[in-house]
Motif scaffolding. Sequence first.
Motif, mmCIF file in Angstrom:
data_model
loop_
_atom_site.group_PDB
_atom_site.id
_atom_site.type_symbol
_atom_site.label_atom_id
_atom_site.label_comp_id
_atom_site.label_asym_id
_atom_site.label_seq_id
_atom_site.Cartn_x
_atom_site.Cartn_y
_atom_site.Cartn_z
ATOM 1 N N TRP A 2 10.268 12.275 10.197
ATOM 2 C CA TRP A 2 10.007 12.375 8.763
ATOM 3 C C TRP A 2 9.861 10.970 8.199
ATOM 4 O O TRP A 2 10.660 10.096 8.491
ATOM 5 C CB TRP A 2 11.167 13.098 8.053
ATOM 6 C CG TRP A 2 11.320 14.523 8.463
ATOM 7 C CD1 TRP A 2 12.085 14.987 9.488
ATOM 8 C CD2 TRP A 2 10.694 15.663 7.893
ATOM 9 N NE1 TRP A 2 11.977 16.345 9.586
ATOM 10 C CE2 TRP A 2 11.126 16.786 8.617
ATOM 11 C CE3 TRP A 2 9.801 15.844 6.848
ATOM 12 C CZ2 TRP A 2 10.700 18.075 8.326
ATOM 13 C CZ3 TRP A 2 9.377 17.125 6.556
ATOM 14 C CH2 TRP A 2 9.816 18.223 7.291
ATOM 15 N N SER A 3 8.861 10.763 7.367
ATOM 16 C CA SER A 3 8.597 9.428 6.858
ATOM 17 C C SER A 3 9.484 9.126 5.660
ATOM 18 O O SER A 3 10.108 10.010 5.079
ATOM 19 C CB SER A 3 7.129 9.312 6.441
ATOM 20 O OG SER A 3 6.931 10.046 5.263
ATOM 21 N N GLY A 4 9.501 7.822 5.284
ATOM 22 C CA GLY A 4 10.328 7.405 4.157
ATOM 23 C C GLY A 4 9.858 7.973 2.835
ATOM 24 O O GLY A 4 10.606 7.999 1.857
ATOM 25 N N GLY A 5 8.598 8.404 2.779
ATOM 26 C CA GLY A 5 8.092 8.939 1.511
ATOM 27 C C GLY A 5 8.430 10.397 1.307
ATOM 28 O O GLY A 5 7.930 11.034 0.380
ATOM 29 N N THR A 53 0.841 -1.201 0.000
ATOM 30 C CA THR A 53 0.000 0.000 0.000
ATOM 31 C C THR A 53 0.874 1.248 0.000
ATOM 32 O O THR A 53 0.620 2.192 -0.747
ATOM 33 C CB THR A 53 -0.914 0.003 1.249
ATOM 34 O OG1 THR A 53 -1.593 -1.229 1.291
ATOM 35 C CG2 THR A 53 -1.912 1.134 1.200
ATOM 36 N N ALA A 54 1.909 1.219 0.828
ATOM 37 C CA ALA A 54 2.787 2.387 0.906
ATOM 38 C C ALA A 54 3.474 2.631 -0.427
ATOM 39 O O ALA A 54 3.592 3.776 -0.885
ATOM 40 C CB ALA A 54 3.828 2.192 2.003
ATOM 41 N N SER A 55 3.905 1.533 -1.095
ATOM 42 C CA SER A 55 4.569 1.687 -2.388
ATOM 43 C C SER A 55 3.604 2.233 -3.428
ATOM 44 O O SER A 55 3.962 3.101 -4.233
ATOM 45 C CB SER A 55 5.105 0.338 -2.874
ATOM 46 O OG SER A 55 6.114 -0.106 -2.012
ATOM 47 N N LEU A 56 2.388 1.712 -3.423
ATOM 48 C CA LEU A 56 1.391 2.200 -4.384
ATOM 49 C C LEU A 56 1.064 3.671 -4.131
ATOM 50 O O LEU A 56 0.912 4.451 -5.070
ATOM 51 C CB LEU A 56 0.118 1.360 -4.308
ATOM 52 C CG LEU A 56 0.176 0.012 -5.036
ATOM 53 C CD1 LEU A 56 -1.067 -0.804 -4.745
ATOM 54 C CD2 LEU A 56 0.322 0.216 -6.546
ATOM 55 N N ASP A 57 0.958 4.009 -2.860
ATOM 56 C CA ASP A 57 0.685 5.416 -2.529
ATOM 57 C C ASP A 57 1.802 6.312 -3.049
ATOM 58 O O ASP A 57 1.559 7.365 -3.649
ATOM 59 C CB ASP A 57 0.558 5.596 -1.007
ATOM 60 C CG ASP A 57 -0.732 5.002 -0.466
ATOM 61 O OD1 ASP A 57 -1.627 4.713 -1.285
ATOM 62 O OD2 ASP A 57 -0.834 4.820 0.757
ATOM 63 N N GLN A 58 3.032 5.866 -2.819
ATOM 64 C CA GLN A 58 4.175 6.682 -3.261
ATOM 65 C C GLN A 58 4.222 6.766 -4.783
ATOM 66 O O GLN A 58 4.538 7.800 -5.354
ATOM 67 C CB GLN A 58 5.485 6.093 -2.731
ATOM 68 C CG GLN A 58 5.656 6.352 -1.242
ATOM 69 C CD GLN A 58 7.057 6.011 -0.773
ATOM 70 O OE1 GLN A 58 8.016 6.115 -1.510
ATOM 71 N NE2 GLN A 58 7.165 5.598 0.479
ATOM 72 N N GLY A 61 0.231 22.942 7.119
ATOM 73 C CA GLY A 61 1.397 22.591 7.924
ATOM 74 C C GLY A 61 1.271 21.275 8.661
ATOM 75 O O GLY A 61 2.263 20.708 9.118
ATOM 76 N N ASN A 62 0.045 20.768 8.780
ATOM 77 C CA ASN A 62 -0.143 19.501 9.516
ATOM 78 C C ASN A 62 -0.185 18.297 8.580
ATOM 79 O O ASN A 62 -0.608 17.225 8.971
ATOM 80 C CB ASN A 62 -1.429 19.571 10.353
ATOM 81 C CG ASN A 62 -2.657 19.751 9.475
ATOM 82 O OD1 ASN A 62 -2.533 19.994 8.269
ATOM 83 N ND2 ASN A 62 -3.829 19.658 10.064
ATOM 84 N N SER A 63 0.238 18.475 7.320
ATOM 85 C CA SER A 63 0.114 17.389 6.339
ATOM 86 C C SER A 63 0.954 16.165 6.693
ATOM 87 O O SER A 63 0.585 15.045 6.357
ATOM 88 C CB SER A 63 0.523 17.882 4.954
ATOM 89 O OG SER A 63 -0.327 18.913 4.530
ATOM 90 N N PHE A 64 2.092 16.353 7.341
ATOM 91 C CA PHE A 64 3.001 15.228 7.550
ATOM 92 C C PHE A 64 3.164 14.825 9.001
ATOM 93 O O PHE A 64 3.617 13.737 9.283
ATOM 94 C CB PHE A 64 4.365 15.538 6.932
ATOM 95 C CG PHE A 64 4.279 15.715 5.455
ATOM 96 C CD1 PHE A 64 4.067 14.621 4.622
ATOM 97 C CD2 PHE A 64 4.343 16.967 4.879
ATOM 98 C CE1 PHE A 64 3.944 14.776 3.258
ATOM 99 C CE2 PHE A 64 4.221 17.127 3.513
ATOM 100 C CZ PHE A 64 4.024 16.032 2.696
ATOM 101 N N MET A 101 8.856 16.163 -4.125
ATOM 102 C CA MET A 101 8.694 16.430 -5.562
ATOM 103 C C MET A 101 7.281 16.928 -5.869
ATOM 104 O O MET A 101 7.087 17.837 -6.681
ATOM 105 C CB MET A 101 8.983 15.160 -6.377
ATOM 106 C CG MET A 101 10.433 14.761 -6.426
ATOM 107 S SD MET A 101 11.529 16.101 -6.959
ATOM 108 C CE MET A 101 10.947 16.417 -8.615
ATOM 109 N N PHE A 102 6.297 16.317 -5.209
ATOM 110 C CA PHE A 102 4.904 16.723 -5.433
ATOM 111 C C PHE A 102 4.687 18.169 -4.982
ATOM 112 O O PHE A 102 4.128 18.992 -5.708
ATOM 113 C CB PHE A 102 3.979 15.764 -4.663
ATOM 114 C CG PHE A 102 2.511 15.977 -4.919
ATOM 115 C CD1 PHE A 102 1.979 15.823 -6.195
ATOM 116 C CD2 PHE A 102 1.646 16.320 -3.893
ATOM 117 C CE1 PHE A 102 0.626 16.013 -6.435
ATOM 118 C CE2 PHE A 102 0.292 16.497 -4.117
ATOM 119 C CZ PHE A 102 -0.213 16.345 -5.404
#
Lengths: 445, 70
Positions: A112-115, A27-32, A168-171, A121-122
């Motif tokens: 900070w997450s791995g993504g 799921t995480a890979s697909l999201d990324q 600012g609360n996105s991550f 980039m986004f």
Amino acid sequence: MAWLVLCLACLVPSLAVAAPESAAPVTASLDQLWVLVAAALVFLMQAGFLALEAGSVREKAAPITALKNVADWAICAATFFLFGWALMFGHSAGGLIGADGFSLEVSPAGGWSGGLWVHFMFQLAFAGTAATIVSGAMSERTGFVAYMVVSAVVTTLIYPMFGHWAWGNSFFAGNETLLTRIGFVDFAGSTVVHSVGGWVSLVGVLIVGPRLGRFGPNGEVRHMRPYSMALSGLGVLLLWFSWWGFNGGSTLALDSRVGPIINNTNLSATFAALGSLLHCALFQHKRDITPKFLNAVLGGLVGVTAGCAIVTPLGAVAIGLTSGVLCNLASDWLLRMEIDDPVGAIPVHLFCGVWGTLCVGIFGQSHLFPSGKGRLEQIGVQLVGVVTCGLWTGATALLTFLAIKRWVGLRVSPQEEHHGFGIAGTLEEPEAVDEESLRKALEEI
Amino acid sequence: MDVTVSQVSVKKAGGYNLLSVAEFLAMSATERTNLILNRKIEFLGPDGGVLPMLEAVRAINKQRASVIER
């Protein structure tokens, strides 16, 4: 589509490895992957803006307008990497400003997450969009250096600061900021991205003034022939397509919201175009109907951007129809006020950005308001966000333009404006004047 | 034919600024003279075209006189 299939095919080995362990990495890979595809689509908006703007200005100004679009991306990519990302998404200092993550120097211990890299980039592509909006509004007469300074200020300070207040609360859970605390909703950036660009554009065109000869002594509008409406049309279609990633990717995950969001985005643009066409034909004597039609598509896209995740399809239709008509009315109003915006950036990004943000409260499904507020209360919150954006962006843009005017100079020379110019400007020979006669005339000054 | 100055383009360090005639006349006489003698200024007509310097200076003198009269 073929590209998407190819990307998914590349992902298969990682799926195969991940599947026996758990569904979470898949799921995480697909999201990324989805966010990366969306980032690519949003980057394509740069090409869309380039084509739209180069086609909308006069032929002699098309090359420099195109070059400015390339250059502002370079400026944005550098400044957003160094400062913008951290100020916008870093851990908040008092809800006002992000305080870590400069130059993407982050550690997992910081949360900070791995993504991170994909999300960077986004978000970078979003920042580039906010900056490039200004180039069109100020085109044909603004100097290259002046424009680059403005781009740098927008992507270093103006956009990231307001972005922090709204997103600012996105991550980080609990990273509440000025506007997230009160429940302000701007899903993909009607205000955060488009109104910011629109406000900077409005202040910029007011300070820099119109193109030479655009208005007569009594305010009459002089027609200035656009280089190529075909090129502008291509730009609009590129933007329309890219917007599926702009709004659809703002889920930051490949989930069930993506389909409805893209559908709402498309519906709003469609009905904005049709609404604008009918309105212009019936009520505006078909005046400037072609550029209005093209801009209305963008107005519809900007309008639905804030609420695309919480409106019904019919809500998106309503936002589109009203945005298209608003675009038409704003275009004519600007001309009456002798405000020269060659590409119509202000009606599209400012007027429709503001309207779209308010439409969250007006047309949004109230059970989807994240803060659980009632409709009227949500409209009030949206209004607070709009006003905050106007005050912050307007004031900082005003200071920036006045400083550039004072110390650098905002415009190109009249000769350059008449004949076209490049990044390095043109070499000019001063006019030969009889010195003695000139001094004599000057004695009377 | 009468020449009318509608706007004034002034050269700065990295670009140009556009001033109205009133803004130009609000400058000190010394500043205006220096700008003209150093060729850091151009006078523009109602259609945005650049006017010949000498004619423009004479015209703006007349315009200034009429402003003072009013």
